[in-house]
Design an enzyme around this catalytic site. Sequence first.
Site, PDB file in Angstrom:
ATOM      1  N   ARG A  30       0.819  -1.213   0.000  1.00 22.98           N
ATOM      2  CA  ARG A  30       0.000   0.000   0.000  1.00 22.98           C
ATOM      3  C   ARG A  30       0.857   1.269   0.000  1.00 22.98           C
ATOM      4  O   ARG A  30       0.390   2.329  -0.337  1.00 22.98           O
ATOM      5  CB  ARG A  30      -0.974  -0.018   1.191  1.00 22.98           C
ATOM      6  CG  ARG A  30      -2.155  -0.944   0.908  1.00 22.98           C
ATOM      7  CD  ARG A  30      -3.108  -1.038   2.061  1.00 22.98           C
ATOM      8  NE  ARG A  30      -2.609  -1.881   3.121  1.00 22.98           N
ATOM      9  CZ  ARG A  30      -3.292  -2.168   4.230  1.00 22.98           C
ATOM     10  NH1 ARG A  30      -4.489  -1.675   4.398  1.00 22.98           N
ATOM     11  NH2 ARG A  30      -2.786  -2.965   5.143  1.00 22.98           N
ATOM     12  N   LYS A  42     -14.134   6.402  -2.901  1.00 26.88           N
ATOM     13  CA  LYS A  42     -13.781   6.349  -1.467  1.00 26.88           C
ATOM     14  C   LYS A  42     -12.837   7.485  -1.102  1.00 26.88           C
ATOM     15  O   LYS A  42     -11.900   7.774  -1.839  1.00 26.88           O
ATOM     16  CB  LYS A  42     -13.118   5.000  -1.178  1.00 26.88           C
ATOM     17  CG  LYS A  42     -12.619   4.857   0.254  1.00 26.88           C
ATOM     18  CD  LYS A  42     -12.291   3.421   0.602  1.00 26.88           C
ATOM     19  CE  LYS A  42     -10.836   3.099   0.454  1.00 26.88           C
ATOM     20  NZ  LYS A  42     -10.523   1.715   0.804  1.00 26.88           N
ATOM     21  N   ARG A  70     -10.372   8.479   2.186  1.00 29.38           N
ATOM     22  CA  ARG A  70      -9.889   8.016   3.497  1.00 29.38           C
ATOM     23  C   ARG A  70      -9.428   9.222   4.305  1.00 29.38           C
ATOM     24  O   ARG A  70      -8.612  10.006   3.849  1.00 29.38           O
ATOM     25  CB  ARG A  70      -8.733   7.016   3.301  1.00 29.38           C
ATOM     26  CG  ARG A  70      -8.210   6.424   4.598  1.00 29.38           C
ATOM     27  CD  ARG A  70      -7.184   5.336   4.373  1.00 29.38           C
ATOM     28  NE  ARG A  70      -7.728   4.078   3.899  1.00 29.38           N
ATOM     29  CZ  ARG A  70      -8.376   3.203   4.663  1.00 29.38           C
ATOM     30  NH1 ARG A  70      -8.589   3.463   5.943  1.00 29.38           N
ATOM     31  NH2 ARG A  70      -8.818   2.087   4.147  1.00 29.38           N
ATOM     32  N   ASP A 128     -13.584  -6.782  -1.972  1.00 31.20           N
ATOM     33  CA  ASP A 128     -12.398  -5.920  -1.880  1.00 31.20           C
ATOM     34  C   ASP A 128     -11.172  -6.825  -1.808  1.00 31.20           C
ATOM     35  O   ASP A 128     -11.300  -8.037  -1.585  1.00 31.20           O
ATOM     36  CB  ASP A 128     -12.492  -5.025  -0.637  1.00 31.20           C
ATOM     37  CG  ASP A 128     -11.681  -3.730  -0.788  1.00 31.20           C
ATOM     38  OD1 ASP A 128     -10.991  -3.568  -1.815  1.00 31.20           O
ATOM     39  OD2 ASP A 128     -11.733  -2.896   0.121  1.00 31.20           O
ATOM     40  N   SER A 157      -8.768  -4.663   6.503  1.00 33.88           N
ATOM     41  CA  SER A 157      -7.788  -4.425   7.562  1.00 33.88           C
ATOM     42  C   SER A 157      -8.540  -3.965   8.818  1.00 33.88           C
ATOM     43  O   SER A 157      -8.949  -4.785   9.631  1.00 33.88           O
ATOM     44  CB  SER A 157      -6.761  -3.407   7.071  1.00 33.88           C
ATOM     45  OG  SER A 157      -5.806  -3.186   8.066  1.00 33.88           O
ATOM     46  N   THR A 158      -8.777  -2.672   8.971  1.00 35.42           N
ATOM     47  CA  THR A 158      -9.533  -2.217  10.150  1.00 35.42           C
ATOM     48  C   THR A 158     -11.036  -2.473   9.984  1.00 35.42           C
ATOM     49  O   THR A 158     -11.793  -2.358  10.937  1.00 35.42           O
ATOM     50  CB  THR A 158      -9.362  -0.700  10.343  1.00 35.42           C
ATOM     51  OG1 THR A 158      -9.946  -0.033   9.216  1.00 35.42           O
ATOM     52  CG2 THR A 158      -7.892  -0.321  10.451  1.00 35.42           C
ATOM     53  N   GLY A 159     -11.467  -2.755   8.771  1.00 35.62           N
ATOM     54  CA  GLY A 159     -12.893  -2.962   8.502  1.00 35.62           C
ATOM     55  C   GLY A 159     -13.625  -1.655   8.197  1.00 35.62           C
ATOM     56  O   GLY A 159     -14.814  -1.661   7.890  1.00 35.62           O
TER      57      GLY A 159
HETATM   58  C1  R5P Z   1      -7.545   0.057  -0.051  1.00 31.70           C
HETATM   59  O1  R5P Z   1      -7.437   0.709  -1.076  1.00 31.70           O
HETATM   60  C2  R5P Z   1      -7.825  -1.410  -0.046  1.00 31.70           C
HETATM   61  O2  R5P Z   1      -8.284  -1.866  -1.283  1.00 31.70           O
HETATM   62  C3  R5P Z   1      -8.799  -1.758   1.044  1.00 31.70           C
HETATM   63  O3  R5P Z   1     -10.037  -1.140   0.755  1.00 31.70           O
HETATM   64  C4  R5P Z   1      -8.283  -1.287   2.373  1.00 31.70           C
HETATM   65  O4  R5P Z   1      -6.961  -1.691   2.577  1.00 31.70           O
HETATM   66  C5  R5P Z   1      -9.162  -1.792   3.486  1.00 31.70           C
HETATM   67  O5  R5P Z   1      -8.676  -1.278   4.685  1.00 31.70           O
HETATM   68  P1  R5P Z   1      -9.641  -1.045   5.917  1.00 31.70           P
HETATM   69  O6  R5P Z   1     -10.305  -2.355   6.222  1.00 31.70           O
HETATM   70  O7  R5P Z   1      -8.716  -0.612   7.019  1.00 31.70           O
HETATM   71  O8  R5P Z   1     -10.606   0.035   5.545  1.00 31.70           O
END
Ligand code: R5P
Length: 301
Positions: A96, A198, A200, A225, A229-231
């Site tokens: 990432r 999206k 962030r 997806d 990770s954190t959801g």
């Molecule tokens: C980000 O671009 C990835 O494709 C996933 O959407 C992201 O890594 C998910 O992370 P989290 O669960 O922390 O939102």
Amino acid sequence: MSSLVVLSNEKGFNLARRTAYLLNAEFAVVEQKTFPDGELYLRIPLDVRGKIVVPVWSIKEEINNDLVSLMLVLDTLWDLGAKKVISVVPYMPYARQDSRFKDGEALSIVTIAKLLRAVHSDYVVTVDMHLHRIGDPRFVFGEKIINVSGVDAIADYIKNRHPQLGGKAIVVGPDEESEQWASRLGMLLGLKWVVLEKERYSAEEVEVKLRESMPREAEKAIIIDDIISTGGTIESTVNLIRKLGLNEIYVYCTHPVLSASGLYKIASLGLADYACTNTLPSPISTIDVSGVLASSIKNLA
Ligand code: R5P
């Protein structure tokens, strides 16, 4: 073909053992201990001289230790006379950070690629590698990286487990980069797909928006997806979809990184089903990608 040996770390055990079975290969878990000062001890417990060796290394939580243990194993395999080494890194960490978002940041994935090349693997096989800015992993790793996808295995799982999920469902990708997985899954299931936009704000806080209208006939949603990770991404996507009136929601992903309270968050969303592939071990790693790995390894061996 020379004889094949599949090795794994503890975390890669399930995936590696299944892959070894499909390849009719010898299989062993590499012995690993941690010395009191934090250094790692590694030992390859079988003879690899003249053999094609496939270390399957699942990298999760103690990411830096797992990377160092992989480097130690790769270098030791050459030293012990392996004929060919095909490393399988099902989830490639640091991918990432494939861009310098602020001045002075490390381009982490570029450094990881250099380190893996330095210890030399004939090939590196990985799954749905997250390189959103760079796109093609070969730009970073060179020609010897093979990036396979977990989406076909996810489609098979959905077909077997939820054969009733037909025309009224829509596949949803939470962000622009997920289009590749949403479109493939939609095509395999014969369903339409939409991709959201999206933003962030922090590690756990994201906002998703529709960038096109939701097809009227949609009554159920299948979110796909590459990583949970954190959801946060899935939670925002589920909230948006619910606001649009779709209440039966299924969630699938390739890599269950599940950091922080990710698993708890996903489990609390009241989903019709959720599952990830077994690139990483977790309580929801129920979709098996050993078949796709074994086919790729067969072509390279
Ligand atoms: C980000 O671009 C990835 O494709 C996933 O959407 C992201 O890594 C998910 O992370 P989290 O669960 O922390 O939102």
